[in-house]
Scaffold this motif. Structure first.
Motif, PDB file in Angstrom:
ATOM      1  N   VAL A 167       1.153  -0.922  -0.036  1.00  0.00           N
ATOM      2  CA  VAL A 167       0.008  -0.469   0.412  1.00  0.00           C
ATOM      3  C   VAL A 167       0.973   0.998   0.504  1.00  0.00           C
ATOM      4  O   VAL A 167       2.079   0.814   1.064  1.00  0.00           O
ATOM      5  CB  VAL A 167      -1.128  -0.117   0.851  1.00  0.00           C
ATOM      6  CG1 VAL A 167      -1.833   1.720   0.813  1.00  0.00           C
ATOM      7  CG2 VAL A 167      -1.775  -1.549   0.907  1.00  0.00           C
ATOM      8  N   GLY A 168       0.824   2.253  -1.131  1.00  0.00           N
ATOM      9  CA  GLY A 168       1.048   3.428  -0.289  1.00  0.00           C
ATOM     10  C   GLY A 168       1.862   4.032  -2.056  1.00  0.00           C
ATOM     11  O   GLY A 168       1.259   3.700  -3.325  1.00  0.00           O
ATOM     12  N   ASP A 169       3.145   4.203  -1.655  1.00  0.00           N
ATOM     13  CA  ASP A 169       4.021   4.868  -2.586  1.00  0.00           C
ATOM     14  C   ASP A 169       4.918   3.548  -3.902  1.00  0.00           C
ATOM     15  O   ASP A 169       5.514   3.125  -3.530  1.00  0.00           O
ATOM     16  CB  ASP A 169       5.190   5.644  -2.562  1.00  0.00           C
ATOM     17  CG  ASP A 169       5.499   6.467  -3.819  1.00  0.00           C
ATOM     18  OD1 ASP A 169       5.992   5.707  -4.853  1.00  0.00           O
ATOM     19  OD2 ASP A 169       6.859   6.957  -3.610  1.00  0.00           O
ATOM     20  N   LEU A 170       3.349   2.983  -4.675  1.00  0.00           N
ATOM     21  CA  LEU A 170       4.683   1.860  -5.407  1.00  0.00           C
ATOM     22  C   LEU A 170       5.774   2.355  -6.672  1.00  0.00           C
ATOM     23  O   LEU A 170       6.027   1.082  -6.933  1.00  0.00           O
ATOM     24  CB  LEU A 170       3.598  -0.022  -5.467  1.00  0.00           C
ATOM     25  CG  LEU A 170       2.474  -0.047  -4.770  1.00  0.00           C
ATOM     26  CD1 LEU A 170       1.013  -1.078  -5.027  1.00  0.00           C
ATOM     27  CD2 LEU A 170       3.247  -0.229  -3.162  1.00  0.00           C
ATOM     28  N   LYS A 171       5.705   3.296  -7.091  1.00  0.00           N
ATOM     29  CA  LYS A 171       5.849   3.634  -7.568  1.00  0.00           C
ATOM     30  C   LYS A 171       7.635   3.895  -7.350  1.00  0.00           C
ATOM     31  O   LYS A 171       8.348   3.685  -7.770  1.00  0.00           O
ATOM     32  CB  LYS A 171       5.451   5.445  -8.675  1.00  0.00           C
ATOM     33  CG  LYS A 171       6.647   5.748  -9.445  1.00  0.00           C
ATOM     34  CD  LYS A 171       6.279   6.809 -10.147  1.00  0.00           C
ATOM     35  CE  LYS A 171       6.656   7.849 -11.707  1.00  0.00           C
ATOM     36  NZ  LYS A 171       5.906   8.995 -11.773  1.00  0.00           N
ATOM     37  N   TYR A 172       7.724   4.373  -6.290  1.00  0.00           N
ATOM     38  CA  TYR A 172       9.690   5.379  -6.660  1.00  0.00           C
ATOM     39  C   TYR A 172       9.230   3.963  -4.793  1.00  0.00           C
ATOM     40  O   TYR A 172      11.160   4.201  -4.302  1.00  0.00           O
ATOM     41  CB  TYR A 172       9.269   6.670  -5.344  1.00  0.00           C
ATOM     42  CG  TYR A 172       8.459   7.233  -6.499  1.00  0.00           C
ATOM     43  CD1 TYR A 172       9.489   7.652  -7.840  1.00  0.00           C
ATOM     44  CD2 TYR A 172       7.808   8.612  -6.042  1.00  0.00           C
ATOM     45  CE1 TYR A 172       9.746   8.599  -8.570  1.00  0.00           C
ATOM     46  CE2 TYR A 172       7.230   9.677  -7.250  1.00  0.00           C
ATOM     47  CZ  TYR A 172       8.476   9.650  -8.928  1.00  0.00           C
ATOM     48  OH  TYR A 172       7.744  10.551  -9.541  1.00  0.00           O
ATOM     49  N   GLY A 173       8.566   3.295  -4.379  1.00  0.00           N
ATOM     50  CA  GLY A 173       9.413   3.144  -3.117  1.00  0.00           C
ATOM     51  C   GLY A 173      10.359   1.344  -4.032  1.00  0.00           C
ATOM     52  O   GLY A 173       9.887   0.604  -3.698  1.00  0.00           O
ATOM     53  N   ARG A 174      11.086   1.382  -2.639  1.00  0.00           N
ATOM     54  CA  ARG A 174      12.211   0.381  -3.432  1.00  0.00           C
ATOM     55  C   ARG A 174      11.974  -0.642  -2.407  1.00  0.00           C
ATOM     56  O   ARG A 174      12.633  -1.837  -2.369  1.00  0.00           O
ATOM     57  CB  ARG A 174      13.733   0.633  -3.111  1.00  0.00           C
ATOM     58  CG  ARG A 174      13.899   1.696  -1.730  1.00  0.00           C
ATOM     59  CD  ARG A 174      15.398   2.082  -2.262  1.00  0.00           C
ATOM     60  NE  ARG A 174      15.723   2.778  -0.054  1.00  0.00           N
ATOM     61  CZ  ARG A 174      16.710   3.799  -0.386  1.00  0.00           C
ATOM     62  NH1 ARG A 174      16.556   4.712  -1.091  1.00  0.00           N
ATOM     63  NH2 ARG A 174      16.819   4.507   0.630  1.00  0.00           N
ATOM     64  N   THR A 175      11.120  -0.662  -1.135  1.00  0.00           N
ATOM     65  CA  THR A 175      10.908  -1.786   0.012  1.00  0.00           C
ATOM     66  C   THR A 175       9.894  -3.080  -1.212  1.00  0.00           C
ATOM     67  O   THR A 175      10.382  -3.337  -1.148  1.00  0.00           O
ATOM     68  CB  THR A 175      10.866  -1.287   0.735  1.00  0.00           C
ATOM     69  OG1 THR A 175       9.166  -0.737   0.711  1.00  0.00           O
ATOM     70  CG2 THR A 175      11.479  -0.313   1.849  1.00  0.00           C
ATOM     71  N   VAL A 176       8.776  -2.423  -1.620  1.00  0.00           N
ATOM     72  CA  VAL A 176       8.075  -2.463  -2.141  1.00  0.00           C
ATOM     73  C   VAL A 176       8.743  -3.600  -3.220  1.00  0.00           C
ATOM     74  O   VAL A 176       8.376  -4.602  -3.677  1.00  0.00           O
ATOM     75  CB  VAL A 176       6.772  -2.301  -2.431  1.00  0.00           C
ATOM     76  CG1 VAL A 176       6.340  -2.479  -1.171  1.00  0.00           C
ATOM     77  CG2 VAL A 176       7.098  -0.317  -2.994  1.00  0.00           C
ATOM     78  N   HIS A 177       9.529  -2.856  -4.171  1.00  0.00           N
ATOM     79  CA  HIS A 177      10.426  -3.482  -5.702  1.00  0.00           C
ATOM     80  C   HIS A 177      10.747  -4.653  -4.672  1.00  0.00           C
ATOM     81  O   HIS A 177      10.552  -5.266  -5.526  1.00  0.00           O
ATOM     82  CB  HIS A 177      10.981  -2.484  -6.063  1.00  0.00           C
ATOM     83  CG  HIS A 177      10.020  -1.373  -6.499  1.00  0.00           C
ATOM     84  ND1 HIS A 177      10.985   0.027  -7.183  1.00  0.00           N
ATOM     85  CD2 HIS A 177       9.199  -0.847  -6.565  1.00  0.00           C
ATOM     86  CE1 HIS A 177      10.185   0.821  -7.452  1.00  0.00           C
ATOM     87  NE2 HIS A 177       8.791   0.700  -6.677  1.00  0.00           N
ATOM     88  N   THR A 178      11.483  -4.515  -4.053  1.00  0.00           N
ATOM     89  CA  THR A 178      12.080  -6.228  -3.468  1.00  0.00           C
ATOM     90  C   THR A 178      11.813  -7.144  -3.014  1.00  0.00           C
ATOM     91  O   THR A 178      11.464  -8.348  -2.923  1.00  0.00           O
ATOM     92  CB  THR A 178      13.623  -5.311  -2.131  1.00  0.00           C
ATOM     93  OG1 THR A 178      14.055  -3.963  -3.164  1.00  0.00           O
ATOM     94  CG2 THR A 178      14.518  -6.212  -1.899  1.00  0.00           C
ATOM     95  N   LEU A 179      10.694  -6.440  -2.252  1.00  0.00           N
ATOM     96  CA  LEU A 179       9.748  -7.606  -1.269  1.00  0.00           C
ATOM     97  C   LEU A 179       9.612  -8.517  -1.859  1.00  0.00           C
ATOM     98  O   LEU A 179       8.848  -9.515  -1.886  1.00  0.00           O
ATOM     99  CB  LEU A 179       9.162  -6.454  -0.248  1.00  0.00           C
ATOM    100  CG  LEU A 179       8.489  -7.784   0.521  1.00  0.00           C
ATOM    101  CD1 LEU A 179       9.318  -9.071   1.352  1.00  0.00           C
ATOM    102  CD2 LEU A 179       7.255  -6.436   1.514  1.00  0.00           C
ATOM    103  N   VAL A 180       7.662  -7.920  -3.420  1.00  0.00           N
ATOM    104  CA  VAL A 180       6.794  -8.420  -4.381  1.00  0.00           C
ATOM    105  C   VAL A 180       8.628  -9.708  -4.671  1.00  0.00           C
ATOM    106  O   VAL A 180       7.695 -10.269  -5.744  1.00  0.00           O
ATOM    107  CB  VAL A 180       6.036  -7.380  -4.431  1.00  0.00           C
ATOM    108  CG1 VAL A 180       6.911  -6.516  -6.285  1.00  0.00           C
ATOM    109  CG2 VAL A 180       4.996  -7.782  -5.366  1.00  0.00           C
TER     110      VAL A 180
END
Ligand code: NCD
Length: 314
Positions: A167-180
């Motif tokens: 949830v939130g900033d999925l464009k710029y968020g490096r944490t979600v880019h990696t976790l997914v």
């Protein structure tokens, strides 16, 4: 670069989610869990005596830098920090590669954070010692993603077959880019919840779909939360916006508070890499599923595991 298919992490860099197999992730979590138990009894596990970590942080950090430093010291090793850019030759125009070459003469392993995507690889290519990516721009943040997976494993007793809302900033968020990318290896299902302007980059969405993961994109947090086991909240990454007016439009898009959770009428586990701005109201902190403070503590065990493994001590 000292990457590649792992087996053993000895001498390797930690740069990107795509270097990890499911087995690799399980191996890191196993060592982290051993360290967690042992640390409770002993306070220090002196495997890295005589070894030095360099922390090169070109962007603000509280948890990542301090937990790297704590991890190295809990392993009996030492730490030197580059410190603020103004205090080093970076301010004289020295290149990142030259700064890293210098640091590699004095230390045994480097942890780096830098605003430019791809900078951790650039650093790794310049030196022979292991380089660990502590966040490269909007790119990757592999140590965070590993500690997130470790937290999910501890909280949910499994990471397999879960439904996770990011949830939130999925464009710029490096944490979600990696976790997914890591969770896709464990057959998880995803809801990507964001404003239209902050959607997950198409190449990441299509890559995890190719891996067989089911992904649903939505702007509706409640709908996703009702279907999810884990909610991974993120901060809108203000510093990445070219135009602050665009930030103003999307800030505060998603906020979880105690009333929202009560209304949901089901239990859910809430993670956040932190720092939070306003996405999680402090009235959620006492909610049993609020795992974000436990999550940041897990960062020490995961970073201990990674440091010991790249140094060939585990
Ligand atoms: C994250 C980061 O730096 O990407 N923080 C962290 O490492 N715990 C998330 C963020 O800054 O929003």
């Amino acid at each position: 670069m000292k990457e590649g298919n792992m087996g053993s992490l000895k001498g390797k860099d930690i740069l990107h989610a795509n270097q990890f197999s499911k087995k690799d992730i399980e191996a890191v979590m196993k060592v982290a869990s051993e360290f967690e138990k042992e640390l409770k009894k002993k306070g220090v596990i002196p495997l890295m005596k005589g070894k030095l970590l360099a922390t090169l942080f070109f962007e603000p950090s509280t948890r990542t830098r301090l937990s790297f430093e704590a991890a190295m010291q809990r392993l009996g090793g030492g730490v030197i920090a580059l410190g603020p850019v103004e205090g080093s030759s970076v301010s004289k125009g020295e290149s990142l590669a030259d700064t890293c070459r210098t640091v590699a003469q004095y230390t045994d392993v480097i942890a780096i954070r830098h605003p430019k995507t791809g900078s951790a690889k650039e650093a790794a290519d310049a030196v022979d010692i292991p380089v660990i990516n502590g966040g490269d721009g909007t790119g990757q943040h592999p140590t965070q993603a590993l500690l997130d997976v470790y937290t999910i494993q501890k909280e949910m007793k499994t990471v397999k077959n879960l439904t996770v809302a990011m949830v939130g900033d999925l464009k710029y968020g490096r944490t979600v880019h990696t976790l997914v990318e890591l969770l896709a290896l464990f057959n998880c299902k995803f809801y990507f919840v964001s404003p239209g302007a902050l959607r997950m980059p198409e190449e990441i969405t299509s890559h995890v779909r190719q891996q067989g993961a089911s992904v649903e994109e939505t702007e509706d947090l409640r709908k996703a939360a009702l279907e999810s086991d884990v909610i991974y909240m993120t901060r809108i990454q203000k510093e990445r916006f070219q135009d602050l007016a665009e930030y103003e439009k999307v800030k505060g898009s998603y906020i979880i508070d105690a009333a929202f959770l009560k209304n949901l009428g089901k239990d859910v586990t809430i993670l956040h890499p932190l720092p939070r701005v306003n996405e999680i109201n402090p009235d959620v902190d006492s909610y049993p599923g609020a795992a974000y403070f436990r999550q940041m503590r897990n960062g020490v065990f995961i970073r201990m595991a990674l440091l010991a493994m790249v140094m060939g001590k585990k």
